[in-house]
Design an enzyme around this catalytic site. Structure first.
Site, PDB file in Angstrom:
ATOM      1  N   ASP A 114       0.846  -1.193   0.000  1.00  0.00           N
ATOM      2  CA  ASP A 114       0.000   0.000   0.000  1.00  0.00           C
ATOM      3  C   ASP A 114       0.881   1.242   0.000  1.00  0.00           C
ATOM      4  OD1 ASP A 114      -1.874   1.995   0.429  1.00  0.00           O
ATOM      5  OD2 ASP A 114      -3.008   0.883   1.911  1.00  0.00           O
ATOM      6  N   ARG A 116       3.803   1.142   1.367  1.00  0.00           N
ATOM      7  CA  ARG A 116       5.129   0.520   1.358  1.00  0.00           C
ATOM      8  C   ARG A 116       5.878   0.733   2.677  1.00  0.00           C
ATOM      9  NH1 ARG A 116       7.823   0.837  -4.333  1.00  0.00           N
ATOM     10  NH2 ARG A 116       6.224  -0.734  -4.738  1.00  0.00           N
ATOM     11  N   THR A 118       5.311  -0.473   5.765  1.00  0.00           N
ATOM     12  CA  THR A 118       5.519  -1.716   6.509  1.00  0.00           C
ATOM     13  C   THR A 118       6.574  -2.592   5.850  1.00  0.00           C
ATOM     14  OG1 THR A 118       3.236  -1.689   7.313  1.00  0.00           O
ATOM     15  CG2 THR A 118       4.393  -3.789   7.394  1.00  0.00           C
ATOM     16  N   LYS A 159      -0.748  -1.726  -4.875  1.00  0.00           N
ATOM     17  CA  LYS A 159      -1.590  -0.583  -5.230  1.00  0.00           C
ATOM     18  C   LYS A 159      -0.795   0.436  -6.038  1.00  0.00           C
ATOM     19  CE  LYS A 159      -4.809  -0.609  -1.307  1.00  0.00           C
ATOM     20  NZ  LYS A 159      -5.423   0.253  -0.270  1.00  0.00           N
TER      21      LYS A 159
END
EC number: 2.4.2.8
Length: 221
Positions: A114, A116, A118, A159
């Site tokens: 998403d 990035r 994490t 995404k």
């Protein structure tokens, strides 16, 4: 992001996304899998089934849990927003697990790339752990490149949106190190393990075209 953008993903869909990704991931030859919880747990376990080779030991799966998303409203709210800071909730006890990262191919698994944030944090920290283990063994990975730890990443969905953190360019540009089963628009993707009503969730996934996409006759028993 509004509730109208919500896309429901079924268990069948997750299973088949792992299935179609497995052949590419086999080229990476992962020695172990590290699943980011909670979204990476089920994909990691399904993926391991498709990576299993006859006569070869089953790939070990280890779990880490990181906190990034926080609910901004009361319980039951439909609104979720990305946090700005990653914190560890659970990490690997290398000594207790008898886990040595040195010289291994390590596949990190999560459900979505998403922002990035994490993935960046997990990769950075695991790279530090691998470097510390190599140093403790007196190994210089520059002089002995075969002892370098190679990391790969697998996500169900990447995404298409501006990212808030980076991954190494050499990883993103290597089709045998960064694996996204599907590149998707920037919408809200609801995964089945988050659902409190799996019947409704599955029905919505089917209606949205997020269920089975491999015809039954192509399945291998």
């Amino acid at each position: 992001m509004s509730a109208n953008d919500k896309q429901y993903i079924s268990y069948n869909n997750v299973h088949q996304l792992c299935q179609v990704s497995a052949e590419r991931i086999k080229n990476f030859k992962p020695d172990l899998i590290i699943a980011i919880g909670g979204g990476g747990f089920i994909p990691a376990r399904i993926l391991r089934t498709f990576l299993k080779e006859p006569g070869v030991p089953t790939i070990r799966i280890f779990a880490i849990i990181l906190s990034l998303y926080e609910d901004l409203n009361s319980v039951g709210s439909e609104v979720e927003e990305v946090g700005v800071k990653v914190s560890r909730t659970q990490w690997i006890d290398y000594e207790q697990c008898k886990l040595d990262l040195v010289g291994k191919n390590v596949l990190i698994v999560d459900e979505v790339d998403d922002t990035r944030t994490t993935l960046h944090y997990a990769l950075s920290e695991l790279e530090k752990d691998a470097a510390e283990q190599a140093k403790a063994k007196g190994i210089d990975t520059e002089k002995s490149p075969e002892m370098k730890t190679n990391f790969g990443i697998f996500v169900l969905h990447d995404k298409q949106k501006p990212k808030k953190a980076d991954l190494p360019a050499e990883m993103l540009n290597d089709k045998n190190r960064y694996f996204a089963a599907k590149t998707v628009p920037d919408k809200w993707y609801a995964y089945p393990w988050e659902s409190t009503d799996i019947v409704f969730h599955t029905r919505m996934a089917i209606e949205q075209g997020n269920d089975i996409f491999i015809p039954e006759q192509e399945h291998k028993q």
